[in-house]
Motif scaffolding. Structure first.
Motif, PDB file in Angstrom:
ATOM      1  N   ALA A 142      -5.070 -30.716  84.576  1.00 59.71           N
ATOM      2  CA  ALA A 142      -4.363 -31.047  85.780  1.00 59.71           C
ATOM      3  C   ALA A 142      -3.390 -32.169  85.613  1.00 59.71           C
ATOM      4  CB  ALA A 142      -5.379 -31.412  86.644  1.00 59.71           C
ATOM      5  N   THR A 143      -3.757 -32.890  84.390  1.00 59.94           N
ATOM      6  CA  THR A 143      -2.962 -34.015  83.983  1.00 59.94           C
ATOM      7  C   THR A 143      -1.766 -33.902  82.926  1.00 59.94           C
ATOM      8  OG1 THR A 143      -4.568 -35.050  82.595  1.00 59.94           O
ATOM      9  CG2 THR A 143      -4.574 -35.862  84.563  1.00 59.94           C
ATOM     10  N   GLY A 144      -1.711 -32.577  82.465  1.00 56.98           N
ATOM     11  CA  GLY A 144      -0.870 -32.350  81.344  1.00 56.98           C
ATOM     12  C   GLY A 144      -1.300 -32.546  79.857  1.00 56.98           C
ATOM     13  N   MET A 145      -2.504 -32.691  79.823  1.00 54.49           N
ATOM     14  CA  MET A 145      -2.963 -32.866  78.347  1.00 54.49           C
ATOM     15  C   MET A 145      -3.216 -31.621  77.665  1.00 54.49           C
ATOM     16  SD  MET A 145      -4.926 -36.641  78.652  1.00 54.49           S
ATOM     17  CE  MET A 145      -4.831 -36.814  77.184  1.00 54.49           C
ATOM     18  N   LEU A 146      -3.503 -30.576  78.478  1.00 56.17           N
ATOM     19  CA  LEU A 146      -3.915 -29.201  77.811  1.00 56.17           C
ATOM     20  C   LEU A 146      -3.332 -28.312  78.670  1.00 56.17           C
ATOM     21  CD1 LEU A 146      -7.702 -29.078  77.247  1.00 56.17           C
ATOM     22  CD2 LEU A 146      -5.775 -29.148  75.539  1.00 56.17           C
ATOM     23  N   GLU A 147      -2.563 -27.132  78.099  1.00 55.39           N
ATOM     24  CA  GLU A 147      -1.767 -26.092  78.687  1.00 55.39           C
ATOM     25  C   GLU A 147      -2.730 -25.045  79.362  1.00 55.39           C
ATOM     26  OE1 GLU A 147       2.249 -23.838  78.171  1.00 55.39           O
ATOM     27  OE2 GLU A 147       2.076 -25.593  77.186  1.00 55.39           O
ATOM     28  N   PRO A 148      -2.655 -24.691  80.343  1.00 50.52           N
ATOM     29  CA  PRO A 148      -3.736 -23.715  81.089  1.00 50.52           C
ATOM     30  C   PRO A 148      -3.297 -22.365  80.330  1.00 50.52           C
ATOM     31  CG  PRO A 148      -2.594 -24.783  83.025  1.00 50.52           C
ATOM     32  CD  PRO A 148      -2.077 -25.076  81.734  1.00 50.52           C
ATOM     33  N   THR A 149      -4.450 -21.669  79.949  1.00 53.84           N
ATOM     34  CA  THR A 149      -4.266 -20.222  79.322  1.00 53.84           C
ATOM     35  C   THR A 149      -3.604 -19.520  80.422  1.00 53.84           C
ATOM     36  OG1 THR A 149      -6.039 -20.893  78.070  1.00 53.84           O
ATOM     37  CG2 THR A 149      -5.445 -18.600  78.038  1.00 53.84           C
ATOM     38  N   ALA A 150      -4.109 -19.679  81.567  1.00 50.99           N
ATOM     39  CA  ALA A 150      -3.413 -18.862  82.858  1.00 50.99           C
ATOM     40  C   ALA A 150      -3.720 -19.681  84.048  1.00 50.99           C
ATOM     41  CB  ALA A 150      -4.496 -17.675  83.107  1.00 50.99           C
ATOM     42  N   GLY A 151      -3.035 -19.313  85.039  1.00 53.72           N
ATOM     43  CA  GLY A 151      -3.106 -20.219  86.362  1.00 53.72           C
ATOM     44  C   GLY A 151      -2.207 -21.537  86.182  1.00 53.72           C
ATOM     45  N   ARG A 152      -2.226 -22.246  87.417  1.00 55.80           N
ATOM     46  CA  ARG A 152      -1.500 -23.428  87.306  1.00 55.80           C
ATOM     47  C   ARG A 152      -2.178 -24.575  88.084  1.00 55.80           C
ATOM     48  NH1 ARG A 152       3.922 -22.634  91.324  1.00 55.80           N
ATOM     49  NH2 ARG A 152       2.802 -21.764  93.079  1.00 55.80           N
ATOM     50  N   ALA A 153      -1.515 -25.657  87.748  1.00 56.11           N
ATOM     51  CA  ALA A 153      -2.045 -26.902  88.443  1.00 56.11           C
ATOM     52  C   ALA A 153      -0.842 -27.517  89.046  1.00 56.11           C
ATOM     53  CB  ALA A 153      -2.838 -27.719  87.405  1.00 56.11           C
ATOM     54  N   ILE A 154      -0.956 -27.815  90.424  1.00 63.45           N
ATOM     55  CA  ILE A 154       0.101 -28.397  91.206  1.00 63.45           C
ATOM     56  C   ILE A 154      -0.327 -29.803  91.707  1.00 63.45           C
ATOM     57  CG2 ILE A 154       1.708 -28.110  93.150  1.00 63.45           C
ATOM     58  CD1 ILE A 154       1.259 -25.336  92.299  1.00 63.45           C
ATOM     59  N   VAL A 155       0.479 -30.624  91.255  1.00 62.49           N
ATOM     60  CA  VAL A 155       0.090 -32.047  91.877  1.00 62.49           C
ATOM     61  C   VAL A 155       1.249 -32.605  92.923  1.00 62.49           C
ATOM     62  CG1 VAL A 155      -0.566 -34.561  91.500  1.00 62.49           C
ATOM     63  CG2 VAL A 155      -1.159 -32.479  89.791  1.00 62.49           C
ATOM     64  N   GLU A 156       1.054 -32.801  94.140  1.00 60.92           N
ATOM     65  CA  GLU A 156       1.993 -33.454  94.670  1.00 60.92           C
ATOM     66  C   GLU A 156       3.319 -32.477  94.870  1.00 60.92           C
ATOM     67  OE1 GLU A 156       1.345 -35.379  97.172  1.00 60.92           O
ATOM     68  OE2 GLU A 156       0.896 -37.491  96.616  1.00 60.92           O
ATOM     69  N   GLY A 157       2.967 -31.152  94.710  1.00 59.94           N
ATOM     70  CA  GLY A 157       3.983 -30.147  94.813  1.00 59.94           C
ATOM     71  C   GLY A 157       4.806 -29.966  93.409  1.00 59.94           C
ATOM     72  N   PHE A 158       4.439 -30.646  92.329  1.00 58.85           N
ATOM     73  CA  PHE A 158       5.066 -30.456  91.223  1.00 58.85           C
ATOM     74  C   PHE A 158       3.881 -29.860  90.363  1.00 58.85           C
ATOM     75  CE2 PHE A 158       6.482 -34.575  92.643  1.00 58.85           C
ATOM     76  CZ  PHE A 158       7.745 -34.326  92.734  1.00 58.85           C
ATOM     77  N   ASP A 159       4.633 -28.712  89.658  1.00 54.66           N
ATOM     78  CA  ASP A 159       3.682 -27.713  88.623  1.00 54.66           C
ATOM     79  C   ASP A 159       3.530 -28.486  87.401  1.00 54.66           C
ATOM     80  OD1 ASP A 159       3.160 -26.095  86.387  1.00 54.66           O
ATOM     81  OD2 ASP A 159       3.571 -24.357  87.789  1.00 54.66           O
ATOM     82  N   ILE A 160       2.572 -28.824  86.907  1.00 53.59           N
ATOM     83  CA  ILE A 160       2.302 -29.776  85.770  1.00 53.59           C
ATOM     84  C   ILE A 160       2.846 -29.318  84.498  1.00 53.59           C
ATOM     85  CG2 ILE A 160      -0.082 -28.901  84.981  1.00 53.59           C
ATOM     86  CD1 ILE A 160       1.086 -32.650  85.228  1.00 53.59           C
ATOM     87  N   VAL A 161       2.955 -27.934  84.409  1.00 54.27           N
ATOM     88  CA  VAL A 161       3.657 -27.270  83.327  1.00 54.27           C
ATOM     89  C   VAL A 161       5.163 -27.196  83.292  1.00 54.27           C
ATOM     90  CG1 VAL A 161       3.745 -25.204  81.787  1.00 54.27           C
ATOM     91  CG2 VAL A 161       1.622 -26.032  82.647  1.00 54.27           C
ATOM     92  N   LYS A 162       5.676 -27.061  84.430  1.00 55.28           N
ATOM     93  CA  LYS A 162       7.026 -26.601  84.639  1.00 55.28           C
ATOM     94  C   LYS A 162       7.737 -28.060  84.980  1.00 55.28           C
ATOM     95  CE  LYS A 162       6.623 -21.996  86.228  1.00 55.28           C
ATOM     96  NZ  LYS A 162       6.572 -20.985  87.153  1.00 55.28           N
ATOM     97  N   GLU A 163       6.887 -28.766  85.590  1.00 55.07           N
ATOM     98  CA  GLU A 163       7.588 -30.416  86.114  1.00 55.07           C
ATOM     99  C   GLU A 163       6.926 -31.232  85.652  1.00 55.07           C
ATOM    100  OE1 GLU A 163       9.262 -29.255  90.174  1.00 55.07           O
ATOM    101  OE2 GLU A 163       7.374 -28.325  89.794  1.00 55.07           O
ATOM    102  N   PRO A 164       6.551 -31.500  84.249  1.00 58.66           N
ATOM    103  CA  PRO A 164       5.374 -32.407  83.612  1.00 58.66           C
ATOM    104  C   PRO A 164       5.818 -33.933  84.178  1.00 58.66           C
ATOM    105  CG  PRO A 164       6.568 -31.522  81.926  1.00 58.66           C
ATOM    106  CD  PRO A 164       7.007 -30.843  83.083  1.00 58.66           C
ATOM    107  N   LEU A 165       7.092 -34.417  84.032  1.00 54.03           N
ATOM    108  CA  LEU A 165       7.450 -35.691  84.146  1.00 54.03           C
ATOM    109  C   LEU A 165       7.097 -36.053  85.884  1.00 54.03           C
ATOM    110  CD1 LEU A 165      10.535 -36.226  81.765  1.00 54.03           C
ATOM    111  CD2 LEU A 165       8.003 -36.592  81.412  1.00 54.03           C
ATOM    112  N   GLU A 166       7.769 -35.230  86.518  1.00 53.34           N
ATOM    113  CA  GLU A 166       7.796 -35.424  87.996  1.00 53.34           C
ATOM    114  C   GLU A 166       6.187 -35.472  88.277  1.00 53.34           C
ATOM    115  OE1 GLU A 166       9.444 -33.240  86.395  1.00 53.34           O
ATOM    116  OE2 GLU A 166      11.475 -33.631  87.072  1.00 53.34           O
ATOM    117  N   ALA A 167       5.495 -34.695  87.903  1.00 54.03           N
ATOM    118  CA  ALA A 167       3.819 -34.530  88.415  1.00 54.03           C
ATOM    119  C   ALA A 167       3.245 -35.715  87.871  1.00 54.03           C
ATOM    120  CB  ALA A 167       3.019 -33.360  87.751  1.00 54.03           C
ATOM    121  N   LYS A 168       3.492 -36.273  86.428  1.00 54.64           N
ATOM    122  CA  LYS A 168       2.884 -37.335  85.617  1.00 54.64           C
ATOM    123  C   LYS A 168       3.278 -38.599  86.266  1.00 54.64           C
ATOM    124  CE  LYS A 168       2.060 -34.850  81.315  1.00 54.64           C
ATOM    125  NZ  LYS A 168       2.596 -34.958  79.900  1.00 54.64           N
ATOM    126  N   ARG A 169       4.591 -38.663  87.078  1.00 53.08           N
ATOM    127  CA  ARG A 169       4.812 -40.129  87.703  1.00 53.08           C
ATOM    128  C   ARG A 169       4.061 -40.374  89.073  1.00 53.08           C
ATOM    129  NH1 ARG A 169      10.683 -38.153  86.805  1.00 53.08           N
ATOM    130  NH2 ARG A 169      11.113 -39.164  84.715  1.00 53.08           N
TER     131      ARG A 169
END
Lengths: 270, 550
Positions: A59-86
């Motif tokens: 959820a915090t971008g330290m591991l990449e999911p094998t499947a599925g996704r985690a979204i934080v405040e609307g930001f996909d942690i894999v696709k938009e890591p910087l926005e999510a981590k901010r």
């Protein structure tokens, strides 16, 4: 014991969709699906090795999911890591920090990484460290710090950028009783301001008092999800500790204790 | 600032460089480099390892410059001194890769921060560049002064030599980074973690050959410090930079110009390529190197019985505990292995060199009879040298805090734990290595002579292992890993071991007085036992009063 998935809110501050992580043949997290609305404190419980920390790392971008996704405040942690981590603050289970820096230097580094104004960082740093009772060692290298003192610095670092979502993995680790009390109250206060908190812990009493909702993970799968009172009613137990034991232990705890005791005294092991 | 437009100040893009973050990370990295983890307020007088390492390099550079300044050829002088600087740079980047290129804590501390890979890698590359520049400067300043005084008086040539050395060392570091990046991309993760220690060894072998030995192989007479230039200079990287120095003296011709051009182009290409490889993901991979996968643990389990065959060597429970601890870590901690295995590349490289030059002949007969450069003496030196890696590496671990258990349990003799760990090293690594060496040497000399020579080197290696362990009298895996800590120890030890005097003296004695052999072996055995007892005594005294370092 799960009575079916709870109603998901599409606009949750934290959303896990079929979140899965495998390490080789071992599937640590198996398709976790959750939606945590803004302002909620969600307790994430499970026995050792259940996959709690792996979930937080995904959820915090330290591991990449094998499947599925985690979204934080609307930001996909894999696709938009910087926005999510901010928008997130993290207190990691590992307690990792650069111990050969001083708290002032470490928090200044964190402030720069989030582009905080230097004066604002200094002011917040001073305030946090003072409230945590470690202002007098703010210029000492952290190599000499106890686990609790380092934990206070880590919590300060997590709060410094004023995040809207907090991931806390065993945040009370090493903290003295007074600081733990302060932190519990602080979490309630932060949640009332609309911040969302994902709280991993083994300390069930604290989870029972602090969290609005409890998710129990066993073997990488969510087996229960609800308010503490709902879980108590569902399992007909009087406390979260009993609920946890009922849901996660396949063996008789009293028998385990007796076997341990016999093993320690040398009267025969389990 | 003209280049400011190239940077995205706030790093909005996923891969944009964030200038503020870059500066913050670089400043933090430099601070971390300059501090020892055991530094505390009030104890800041303790020299950080990095400063001590640089002081050592200055001494090494001075000795080397003095050793080769007898030549009148600036090209030859530069070739040898630059080779040494490049070799040392490569060795330290290889051996300390996990702390020099990425800090072991980087991923855990920074993984969840909003930092782009590009920002992270620029900060790390800048940090590596500073570190390598400081190392190159320390190693090369004495040679640059010699160049400026002897070959073309004036400050300009001194500056040119220093610049050549800086670029050469940066390119060398970039080469090592590239080797890693290729290994990461070629192998999948599981294979990579297994391959990395062997990559280390292979890198050492390649670098030793490319930078140090090849010029010697091609030299007409290595002892006279002269080289016959030919097409080979285009294949030997230090020669490129030596050509640039020669060009600056005004004595170089077309060949020097071509070599200088090669140096410039290759350095630019290597540095550019390396700058595209490091990312935060590297830190995760490096962090994960210490963690054995389930498969590796299974494999370790299969090897369990073989390693345990050495257990009867241990006399006490403490020794058995140390033996088992070190056996597990040597099997599963790839970082530890990666720090040690490169050592084996050195004697292997020398062996191949000896085969090429015909220098692996009977060591017990005078040289004029068998002829050729006595490569076996170099091999003997490097056989002793490998013990240095073990002596310095076994005390260090990134899990050093776990050593609290030795302080909190009723251990009768902490020295016994160290002894057990050392017995594992001897049993599992040194004895098989020398057995392997015997097999190799038996192809180059009569088996009886090979056995005598290997036994001679084994006894010297055991003595050296005990004596060198005196410099690191700590419990196994109880000291933190710090940048330059191991490099400093190796640098210091290299100074001690630069001479092969002991081996040469023994061989000369045995050549002059053949019957001396009857006395040499018992004497060396006594020496090895005496060194072991001395170490044991020091460990008993030191560890009895040592406090947990955490």
């Amino acid at each position: 014991m799960e009575d079916g998935p709870r109603e998901r809110t599409a606009d949750g501050a934290i959303v896990f969709e079929n979140l899965t992580k495998s390490f080789g043949e071992i599937e640590a997290v198996k398709g976790v699906t959750l939606s945590i609305p803004k302002g909620q404190i969600c307790g994430y419980l499970g026995p050792n090795g259940a996959g709690k920390t792996t979930t937080v790392k995904m959820a915090t971008g330290m591991l990449e999911p094998t499947a599925g996704r985690a979204i934080v405040e609307g930001f996909d942690i894999v696709k938009e890591p910087l926005e999510a981590k901010r928008v997130i603050g993290v207190v990691p289970e590992t307690g990792a920090l650069y111990a050969t820096l001083t708290p002032n230097e470490y928090l200044a580094l964190v402030g720069r990484l989030y582009h905080l104004d230097r004066d604002e960082t200094d002011e917040k740093t001073h305030t946090f460290l003072k409230l945590f009772g470690i202002a007098d060692v703010a210029d000492r290298l952290m190599t000499t710090f106890s686990r609790g003192m380092k934990q206070k610095v880590l919590i300060s670092a997590a709060l410094l950028p004023n995040p809207s979502v907090l991931f806390l993995d065993e945040p009370l680790s090493g903290l003295d009783a007074n600081t733990a009390l302060v932190l519990k109250e602080l979490l309630r206060d932060l949640a009332s301001q609309g911040r969302t908190i994902f709280y991993c812990s083994h300390i069930l009493e604290v989870v029972e008092k602090v969290c609005d909702r409890v998710v129990i993970l066993v073997g990488g799968e969510v087996i229960a999800d609800g308010k503490v009172e709902e879980l108590k009613d569902m399992t007909h137990q009087g406390s979260l500790e009993d609920v946890f034991s009922e849901l996660t232990s396949s063996e008789n705890l009293a028998e385990i204790v007796r076997a341990f005791s016999r093993s320690i005294t040398g009267d025969g092991g389990a | 600032m003209a280049t400011a437009a190239a940077f995205t100040r706030r790093g909005r893009g996923r891969n944009a460089l964030d200038w503020d973050q870059f500066r913050a990370l670089l400043v933090a990295s430099v601070k971390l480099d300059l501090r020892s983890t055991r530094m505390q307020r009030g104890r800041t007088g303790k020299f950080p390892p990095i400063a001590a390492a640089f002081a050592t390099y200055v001494v090494m550079g001075t000795l080397l410059a003095l050793a080769v300044m007898s030549t009148d050829d600036v090209f030859v002088f530069s070739l040898f001194t630059l080779s040494a600087a490049m070799f040392m740079t490569a060795l330290l980047v290889i051996m300390e890769y996990s702390s020099v290129v990425v800090h072991p804590d980087d991923f855990d501390v920074l993984g969840y921060r909003p930092i782009s890979s590009r920002t992270y890698f620029w900060a790390k590359i800048a940090n590596l560049g500073l570190y390598v520049a400081a190392t190159a400067f320390a190693l090369s300043i004495p040679a640059s002064i010699v160049v400026g005084i002897k070959y073309a008086p004036g400050a300009v040539l001194t500056a040119v030599y220093l610049l050549a050395a800086l670029v050469a060392c940066q390119a060398t570091a970039a080469l090592v980074v590239l080797i890693y990046s290729v290994a990461i991309r070629v192998f999948n993760y599981e294979k990579f973690t297994r391959a990395i220690t062997y990559v280390h060894t292979l890198s050492t072998l390649v670098i030793v050959f490319g930078y140090v030995l090849l010029p010697r192989v091609l030299a007409k007479d290595v002892m006279l410090l002269s080289v016959e230039r030919g097409a080979w200079v285009y294949a030997v990287p230090p020669a490129w930079y030596a050509g640039a120095v020669e060009l600056a003296t005004g004595t170089g011709g077309r060949q020097s110009l071509a070599l200088a051009g090669l140096a410039a182009v290759s350095a630019a290409a290597l540095i550019w390529a390396a700058m595209n490889t490091v990312s935060l993901d590297y830190s995760r991979r490096i962090s994960a190197l210490a963690t054995a996968s389930a498969k590796a643990v299974k494999e370790a389990g299969r090897r369990k019985s073989l390693g345990r065959l050495g257990l009867p060597l241990c006399r006490t429970d403490e020794e058995r505990a140390g033996f088992e601890l070190m056996r597990s870590y040597m099997t599963r901690d790839r970082k530890l292995r990666a720090r040690i295995y490169p050592a084996f590349g050195l004697p292997l490289a020398v062996y191949v060199y000896g085969l090429i030059t015909g220098g692996l002949h009977d060591p017990f007969v005078p040289q004029e009879i068998s002829g050729g450069f006595p490569a076996h003496q170099l091999l003997g030196f490097y056989s002793v040298f490998i013990t240095l890696f073990f002596a310095t590496a076994i005390a260090q671990s990134d899990q050093w805090e776990a050593s609290w258990i030795f302080y909190s349990t009723p251990v009768r003799s902490r020295a016994g734990i160290v002894t057990g760990a050392r017995k594992l090293i001897i049993w599992r690594y040194l004895l098989p290595f020398f057995a392997f060496l015997f097999v190799l040497l038996a192809f180059a000399m009569p088996p009886a002579k090979a056995a005598m020579y290997v036994l001679l080197n084994l006894l010297l290696a055991l003595t050296a292992f005990a004596l060198l362990s005196l410099t690191s009298p700590h419990l196994p895996l109880s000291q933190s890993l710090e940048k330059a800590k191991q490099a400093r120890q190796i640098g210091l030890i290299m100074l001690l071991g630069m001479s092969m005097a002991a081996l040469t003296a023994i061989l000369e004695l045995m050549k002059q007085v053949p019957r001396a052999g009857f006395a040499v072996y018992p004497a060396l055995l006594l020496l090895a036992v005496g060194a072991e007892l001395l170490l044991r005594r020091r460990l008993e005294r030191r560890l009895a009063r040592e406090e947990f370092p955490g």
